[in-house]
Design a protein around this motif. Sequence first.
Motif, short mmCIF file in Angstrom:
data_model
loop_
_atom_site.label_atom_id
_atom_site.label_comp_id
_atom_site.label_asym_id
_atom_site.label_seq_id
_atom_site.Cartn_x
_atom_site.Cartn_y
_atom_site.Cartn_z
N HIS A 270 0.81 -1.22 0.00
CA HIS A 270 0.00 0.00 0.00
C HIS A 270 0.85 1.27 0.00
CE1 HIS A 270 -2.38 -2.95 2.70
NE2 HIS A 270 -2.81 -3.10 1.45
N MET A 271 2.17 1.11 0.06
CA MET A 271 3.08 2.26 0.24
C MET A 271 2.66 3.02 1.51
SD MET A 271 3.56 3.33 -3.76
CE MET A 271 4.99 4.36 -3.48
N GLU A 272 2.55 4.34 1.43
CA GLU A 272 2.23 5.16 2.62
C GLU A 272 0.74 5.48 2.73
OE1 GLU A 272 5.07 8.05 1.18
OE2 GLU A 272 6.05 8.00 3.16
N HIS A 273 -0.08 4.86 1.90
CA HIS A 273 -1.49 5.25 1.80
C HIS A 273 -2.19 5.23 3.15
CE1 HIS A 273 -5.50 5.66 0.06
NE2 HIS A 273 -5.88 4.63 0.78
N PHE A 274 -2.21 4.08 3.82
CA PHE A 274 -2.92 3.98 5.09
C PHE A 274 -2.15 4.66 6.21
CE2 PHE A 274 -4.73 0.15 2.90
CZ PHE A 274 -6.02 0.64 2.80
N GLY A 275 -0.83 4.63 6.13
CA GLY A 275 -0.03 5.32 7.13
C GLY A 275 -0.31 6.81 7.15
N ALA A 276 -0.47 7.40 5.94
CA ALA A 276 -0.74 8.84 5.85
C ALA A 276 -2.16 9.16 6.31
CB ALA A 276 -0.51 9.32 4.42
N ILE A 277 -3.12 8.33 5.94
CA ILE A 277 -4.51 8.59 6.31
C ILE A 277 -4.67 8.62 7.83
CG2 ILE A 277 -6.81 7.54 6.38
CD1 ILE A 277 -6.39 6.66 3.49
N TRP A 278 -4.10 7.64 8.51
CA TRP A 278 -4.30 7.53 9.96
C TRP A 278 -3.10 8.00 10.77
CZ3 TRP A 278 -7.10 3.50 7.27
CH2 TRP A 278 -8.48 3.58 7.49
N LYS A 279 -2.13 8.61 10.09
CA LYS A 279 -0.96 9.17 10.78
C LYS A 279 -0.23 8.11 11.61
CE LYS A 279 -2.81 13.88 10.84
NZ LYS A 279 -3.92 13.58 9.90
N ILE A 280 -0.01 6.97 11.00
CA ILE A 280 0.79 5.90 11.62
C ILE A 280 2.25 6.18 11.29
CG2 ILE A 280 1.15 3.42 11.79
CD1 ILE A 280 -1.64 3.05 10.54
N THR A 281 3.09 6.23 12.31
CA THR A 281 4.49 6.57 12.10
C THR A 281 5.42 5.45 12.56
OG1 THR A 281 4.65 7.68 14.24
CG2 THR A 281 4.02 9.03 12.33
N CYS A 282 6.60 5.43 11.95
CA CYS A 282 7.66 4.51 12.39
C CYS A 282 8.35 5.11 13.62
CB CYS A 282 8.66 4.29 11.27
SG CYS A 282 7.95 3.46 9.83
N ASP A 283 9.29 4.38 14.17
CA ASP A 283 9.95 4.86 15.38
C ASP A 283 10.78 6.11 15.13
OD1 ASP A 283 11.75 3.27 13.83
OD2 ASP A 283 13.10 3.16 15.54
N ASP A 284 11.18 6.36 13.85
CA ASP A 284 11.96 7.55 13.53
C ASP A 284 11.09 8.74 13.13
OD1 ASP A 284 11.05 6.78 11.07
OD2 ASP A 284 13.03 6.51 10.15
N GLY A 285 9.79 8.58 13.22
CA GLY A 285 8.87 9.67 12.90
C GLY A 285 8.39 9.68 11.46
N SER A 286 8.93 8.84 10.60
CA SER A 286 8.50 8.81 9.20
C SER A 286 7.15 8.11 9.09
CB SER A 286 9.54 8.08 8.35
OG SER A 286 9.69 6.73 8.78
#
Length: 353
Positions: A270-286
């Motif tokens: 999904h690439m960053e699609h769902f991460g961007a929608i729900w503001k899910i971040t990795c431990d480094d903030g990306s």
Amino acid sequence: MTTMPATAALAAAQETGSPGFRDELLAAGLLIDTGEDGLYGRSQIFEDVVDRLNVAITHLGADQQPEVLRFPPAMRRTDFEDSEYLKSFPNLAGTIHSFCGNDMDHRRLLRALDDAMIEREDDRADDWMAQQKPTRVVLTPAACYPIYPVMARRGPLPADGRTIDVLSYCFRHEPSLDPGRMQMFRQREYVRLGNAAQVMAFRQMWIERGSLLVELLQLPLEVDLANDPFFGRGGKIVADSQRALALKFELLIPLADPRGKTACLSFNYHMEHFGAIWKITCDDGSVAHTGCVGFGMERITLALFRHHGLDVNAWPDDVRELLWGDTGTRVADGLVALPTAPDAAQQGAGEHA
């Protein structure tokens, strides 16, 4: 009521040859006809095969130490709206409505219902539904959708990301006489959340593992680049982009349609699609990337009946041993031979991307 008249649906299905297999399943009592296209009951034998497949899939992903989550086949409407599903698949979505009126509204509903019931079932009017209002929940379109808002509320992902094991009934509004295209069906998924390298490695690993499972089941398979059925003219542009970026692969098995094959597993990035929608971040903030492997539980089960026969006692010995024997050993032996064997897969995803 279906969106396609029964006679037209039957003609289309007869053209593809799907009613033959469907009729065999119904006659054997493996599927139970409800009178609605694509909506079936399942027999004890059918459900036993599904259960055995689930055990094999659990062994297949056990070394990933996934978090097991189970959700009902409905999700919060606001989460569904945020998912952007309606931008891509408005024709497949299913909403849940309920009566929210007063006594007078109830009387109107009953009068409209009485009028409707005079007509034959397929010709009934739906005026009584004017008294129905949308609820705060909708039918789940894919097993992974309830996961993302839950993950977002937990805060940043750990350094090694997260892997989730999820199973749910799902709904797609596409009535059909093809038994491989049900309106209500089960998806078993492993979902990966992390950085791009972790998710890409996860997908490659599951293309290998999904293919292994189908080979152990002695079913013919083909893995091919694919795209989702995006809606409308704009959807074609999105689908072309999805294929150009190689975001989706499907494992195809001949099922009911002699002119084509049916997707029984899908491997999605999904690439960053769902991460961007729900503001899910990795431990480094990306922004987190996500991906999933989806097992169509009914479709794999149907493929087994299609290729090995309707009598499970007559299935090949190796298939019966996998499903009703020492499943864990059979799966473990198969995993050892894979390029991303369990020991290697546990070392970290980046080196396999």
